[in-house]
Design an enzyme around this catalytic site. Structure first.
Site, PDB file in Angstrom:
ATOM      1  N   CYS A   4      -1.090   5.520  10.628  1.00  0.00           N
ATOM      2  CA  CYS A   4       0.411   4.980  10.775  1.00  0.00           C
ATOM      3  C   CYS A   4       0.484   3.538  11.258  1.00  0.00           C
ATOM      4  CB  CYS A   4       1.498   5.802  11.605  1.00  0.00           C
ATOM      5  SG  CYS A   4       1.597   7.376  11.151  1.00  0.00           S
ATOM      6  N   CYS A  11       3.597   8.441   1.452  1.00  0.00           N
ATOM      7  CA  CYS A  11       3.988   7.493   2.387  1.00  0.00           C
ATOM      8  C   CYS A  11       4.156   6.064   1.438  1.00  0.00           C
ATOM      9  CB  CYS A  11       3.174   7.386   3.509  1.00  0.00           C
ATOM     10  SG  CYS A  11       3.742   6.016   4.524  1.00  0.00           S
ATOM     11  N   GLU A  19       0.921  -1.378  -0.102  1.00  0.00           N
ATOM     12  CA  GLU A  19      -0.137   0.135  -0.156  1.00  0.00           C
ATOM     13  C   GLU A  19       0.834   1.206  -0.157  1.00  0.00           C
ATOM     14  OE1 GLU A  19      -3.957  -1.593   2.009  1.00  0.00           O
ATOM     15  OE2 GLU A  19      -2.695  -0.788   3.522  1.00  0.00           O
ATOM     16  N   CYS A  21       1.887  -2.987  15.732  1.00  0.00           N
ATOM     17  CA  CYS A  21       1.968  -2.479  14.238  1.00  0.00           C
ATOM     18  C   CYS A  21       1.267  -3.500  13.477  1.00  0.00           C
ATOM     19  CB  CYS A  21       3.320  -2.439  13.682  1.00  0.00           C
ATOM     20  SG  CYS A  21       3.256  -2.114  11.871  1.00  0.00           S
ATOM     21  N   CYS A  65       6.954  -5.775  15.285  1.00  0.00           N
ATOM     22  CA  CYS A  65       6.660  -4.948  16.498  1.00  0.00           C
ATOM     23  C   CYS A  65       5.186  -5.237  17.047  1.00  0.00           C
ATOM     24  CB  CYS A  65       6.878  -3.512  15.848  1.00  0.00           C
ATOM     25  SG  CYS A  65       8.579  -3.246  15.325  1.00  0.00           S
ATOM     26  N   CYS A  99       6.487  -7.380   6.485  1.00  0.00           N
ATOM     27  CA  CYS A  99       7.530  -7.127   7.525  1.00  0.00           C
ATOM     28  C   CYS A  99       7.979  -8.067   8.204  1.00  0.00           C
ATOM     29  CB  CYS A  99       7.092  -5.852   8.271  1.00  0.00           C
ATOM     30  SG  CYS A  99       8.779  -5.008   9.050  1.00  0.00           S
TER      31      CYS A  99
HETATM   32  N1  SAH Z   1       9.437  -0.199   9.754  1.00  0.00           N
HETATM   33  C1  SAH Z   1       9.873   1.225   9.490  1.00  0.00           C
HETATM   34  C2  SAH Z   1       9.065   2.009   8.418  1.00  0.00           C
HETATM   35  C3  SAH Z   1       7.537   1.977   9.103  1.00  0.00           C
HETATM   36  S1  SAH Z   1       7.110   3.671   9.636  1.00  0.00           S
HETATM   37  C4  SAH Z   1       9.962   1.714  11.179  1.00  0.00           C
HETATM   38  O1  SAH Z   1       9.609   1.159  12.070  1.00  0.00           O
HETATM   39  O2  SAH Z   1      10.121   2.762  11.273  1.00  0.00           O
HETATM   40  C5  SAH Z   1       5.707   3.516  10.439  1.00  0.00           C
HETATM   41  C6  SAH Z   1       5.598   4.186  11.603  1.00  0.00           C
HETATM   42  O3  SAH Z   1       4.456   4.090  12.258  1.00  0.00           O
HETATM   43  C7  SAH Z   1       6.664   3.573  12.454  1.00  0.00           C
HETATM   44  O4  SAH Z   1       7.173   4.723  13.675  1.00  0.00           O
HETATM   45  C8  SAH Z   1       5.876   2.772  13.516  1.00  0.00           C
HETATM   46  O5  SAH Z   1       6.499   2.301  14.775  1.00  0.00           O
HETATM   47  C9  SAH Z   1       4.722   3.389  13.600  1.00  0.00           C
HETATM   48  N2  SAH Z   1       3.511   2.480  13.686  1.00  0.00           N
HETATM   49  C10 SAH Z   1       3.570   1.290  13.547  1.00  0.00           C
HETATM   50  N3  SAH Z   1       2.079   0.801  14.097  1.00  0.00           N
HETATM   51  C11 SAH Z   1       1.357   2.037  14.400  1.00  0.00           C
HETATM   52  C12 SAH Z   1       0.222   2.101  14.976  1.00  0.00           C
HETATM   53  N4  SAH Z   1      -0.614   1.227  15.335  1.00  0.00           N
HETATM   54  N5  SAH Z   1      -0.253   3.286  15.585  1.00  0.00           N
HETATM   55  C13 SAH Z   1       0.663   4.331  15.403  1.00  0.00           C
HETATM   56  N6  SAH Z   1       1.930   4.213  14.546  1.00  0.00           N
HETATM   57  C14 SAH Z   1       2.325   3.027  14.492  1.00  0.00           C
END
Ligand code: SAH
Length: 368
Positions: free
Chosen positions: A342, A108, A95, A122, A119, A115
């Site tokens: 995000c 974005c 996406e 996420c 985490c 991935c």
């Molecule tokens: N893998 C990379 C790129 C993803 S960026 C990274 O981890 O940085 C996406 C951003 O959104 C990251 O900071 C991630 O931690 C955050 N993110 C992930 N899940 C989220 C959620 N459910 N709510 C808000 N932010 C989230």
């Protein structure tokens, strides 16, 4: 992207394109001419590149093309955000999201189908991992978005900022991500300034050092916790690369690249990482360093055990940081009605990982 034997002009950095045209018996300036057509004018058809010699054009049409990922669906949020699902293969999708604001338009983009980092907060992590995107699939997202949003030759760019914050861990796909960001920042490419292209990583420390040797893209780091115990629970890669090592890599990057600051992303999880004490601990880590904190209100997804911090807790957390001299902002939630915010990007991923990082550590495959 449909299978094709032709070379995709998208995704070839200038030097590679020069080699490509040289192999066809043409002069290097042809590469710049081609980039001008493709990136500056948004031209996708070689036949329309009228200032190229007829023979060269005919030769190119035989062996090259401008090929973007195919669109599966597009959704429009009530706040103007748009999300596209793009096909990676016939059965899978990733996406990209466009976030319009008054002064800028941010795209974005994704770097992987799924991935591996696992985490816990996420949504992409829940999908598992299938494969890395290629450089042309990464650059192709920006090119396609401009087209979709109505960019025309001679007009203003609609995508003014690009963030690698979609699906995937960009630094686990180093080999494709570096050429892609080079094209985004090349004067002959999208010509975006280094402050307008941001790569976000969960903290692959050796790759941050390597990145410092290769490019000067703006760096964002997903920190999310002020201590190793909590960070290891939220971002499992922390067990391999703890906070002190990660921060050392960040300061090295800024020194090496003469950068302004690293943006630290910090998701606000109710009762988990959002107390004033944690804010003070975070301030102590970052104070005096070239750092900014971007607080992200948690975006929920089906099956998650977390909840978003209440707004007063987020404001208090920000104020604690600011009072201690650490710059902090709160990211506005956009596109959550279409799951475009995000951490909500899910695409369609056929999981090929047998073990995930959270279960068995450090199986993360990094393409150098
Ligand atoms: N893998 C990379 C790129 C993803 S960026 C990274 O981890 O940085 C996406 C951003 O959104 C990251 O900071 C991630 O931690 C955050 N993110 C992930 N899940 C989220 C959620 N459910 N709510 C808000 N932010 C989230």
């Amino acid at each position: 992207m449909t299978a094709s034997a032709k070379t995709n002009l998208l995704g070839l950095p200038r030097a590679a394109l020069e080699t490509f045209v040289a192999d066809l018996g043409s002069k290097p300036f042809r590469a710049r001419q081609l980039m001008n057509w493709v990136y500056k004018r948004g031209e996708g058809s070689i036949a329309n590149m009228t200032d190229l010699a007829k023979d060269f054009r005919a030769q190119l049409m035989e062996c090259a093309e401008v090929r973007t990922p195919d669109i599966v669906t597009m959704q429009h949020s009530s706040d103007g955000t748009r999300k596209w699902k793009l096909s990676a293969d016939s059965s899978q999708a990733f996406e990209m999201v466009f976030i319009p604001e008054k002064e800028r338009g941010t795209l974005c983009i994704s770097s992987q189908v799924g991935c591996m980092l696992d985490c816990s907060f996420c949504s992409t992590a829940q999908q598992g991992f299938n494969r890395n995107l290629t450089a042309d699939e990464i650059v192709g997202q920006v090119w396609l978005a401009e087209k979709e949003l109505g960019f025309e030759a001679g007009g203003d760019r609609i995508v003014t900022n690009v963030v690698l914050m979609g699906m995937g861990e960009p630094l686990a796909n180093f080999r494709s991500v570096v050429p892609a960001v080079r094209i985004l920042m090349d004067d002959y490419g999208f010509d975006l300034s280094r402050r307008r292209v941001t790569l976000s990583t969960s903290g692959l420390v050796p790759q941050i050092y390597k990145l410092a040797e290769e490019t000067n893209v703006a760096l964002a780091v997903s920190l999310h916790a002020p201590d190793d115990e909590l960070r290891s629970e939220l971002v499992p890669i922390n067990r391999k690369h703890p906070i002190a090592e990660l921060l050392a890599a960040c300061w090295h990057y800024i020194d090496e690249q003469n950068g302004r600051s690293v943006t630290f992303e910090y998701v606000m999880l109710d009762g988990v990482n959002d107390s004033p004490t944690q804010a003070r601990a975070l301030a102590a880590l970052l104070k005096g360093h070239p750092a900014k904190v971007n607080l992200i209100p948690f975006n929920p997804f089906p099956g998650t055990r977390y909840q978003r911090s209440p707004q007063p807790a987020i404001l208090k957390f920000r104020d604690e940081l600011i009072q201690r001299g650490v710059l902090a902002t709160i990211r506005r939630t956009r596109g959550d009605d279409i799951d475009a915010a995000c951490g909500q990007l899910a695409g369609k991923v056929i999981d090929r990982t047998t073990v995930r990082l959270g279960n068995k550590l450090f199986g993360v495959a990094v393409q150098q």
